[in-house]
Design a protein around this motif. Structure first.
Motif, mmCIF file in Angstrom:
data_model
loop_
_atom_site.group_PDB
_atom_site.id
_atom_site.type_symbol
_atom_site.label_atom_id
_atom_site.label_comp_id
_atom_site.label_asym_id
_atom_site.label_seq_id
_atom_site.Cartn_x
_atom_site.Cartn_y
_atom_site.Cartn_z
ATOM 1 N N ARG A 1 0.824 -1.217 0.000
ATOM 2 C CA ARG A 1 0.000 0.000 0.000
ATOM 3 C C ARG A 1 0.860 1.271 0.000
ATOM 4 N N ARG B 1 3.791 3.716 -3.516
ATOM 5 C CA ARG B 1 3.080 4.564 -4.490
ATOM 6 C C ARG B 1 3.778 4.572 -5.858
ATOM 7 N N GLN C 1 2.732 1.441 -7.651
ATOM 8 C CA GLN C 1 1.314 1.566 -8.016
ATOM 9 C C GLN C 1 1.159 2.460 -9.244
ATOM 10 N N GLN D 1 -6.330 -2.106 -10.884
ATOM 11 C CA GLN D 1 -6.380 -2.485 -9.471
ATOM 12 C C GLN D 1 -7.587 -3.398 -9.283
#
Length: 162
Positions: free
Chosen positions: A127, A130, A133, A143
């Protein structure tokens, strides 16, 4: 850049790449991923022996990035929470993408290379990661939900498929 399978002789450079990537992650707010000696030298050596670990080479033939890629069912992907996978077809798995920070675009290049070999890929990230992601989203990964790694920690799951 080009990609080749890693070999045993690469192990020290590979571990240096992981050290640099780990330091970068900790400096950029991701200080809970890759802790307690993960990824270990033993794990990477096993991946090399299984022929599932790769190095990304710069134009001057230096290792600038590393990653795991294999077409397999990942047991941590068997259950997904707060969402669903795009499909249930056989897929490739990407883990432990890392760069030594000396060349830009490593994650993009590695993700594209994997997708050229298997048009259905699953990957997960922490998580707090970043940067990964953003790289996944930029490269067309969707996602899909939450999975739990073997050590019980939560990961955001992504998939890209034709």
């Amino acid at each position: 850049m080009n990609i080749r399978k890693a070999n045993i002789e690469d192990i020290d450079v590979i571990m240096d790449v992981f050290d640099a990537a780990g330091q970068f992650m900790h400096q950029t707010g991701n200080d809970k991923q890759w802790i307690d000696g993960y990824p270990s030298k033993e794990l990477i050596l096993k991946n090399i022996q299984d022929e599932s670990f790769y190095v990304c080479m710069s134009d001057n033939r230096q290792i600038v990035g590393v990653f795991y890629f294999k077409v397999e069912e990942d047991r941590t992907y068997a259950k997904i929470y707060d969402g669903e996978w795009l499909n249930d077809r056989p897929y490739g798995v990407v883990h432990r993408i890392a760069s030594n920070g000396k060349q830009k675009g490593i994650a993009d290049f590695c993700l594209q290379w994997c997708f050229e070999r298997r048009s259905n890929i699953r990957v997960d990230t922490h998580r707090d990661n970043r940067i990964m992601q953003n790289a996944l989203k930029k490269n067309g990964y969707k996602q899909c939900g939450i999975i739990y790694a073997a050590n019980g920690t939560e990961r955001i799951a992504f998939q890209k498929s034709l």
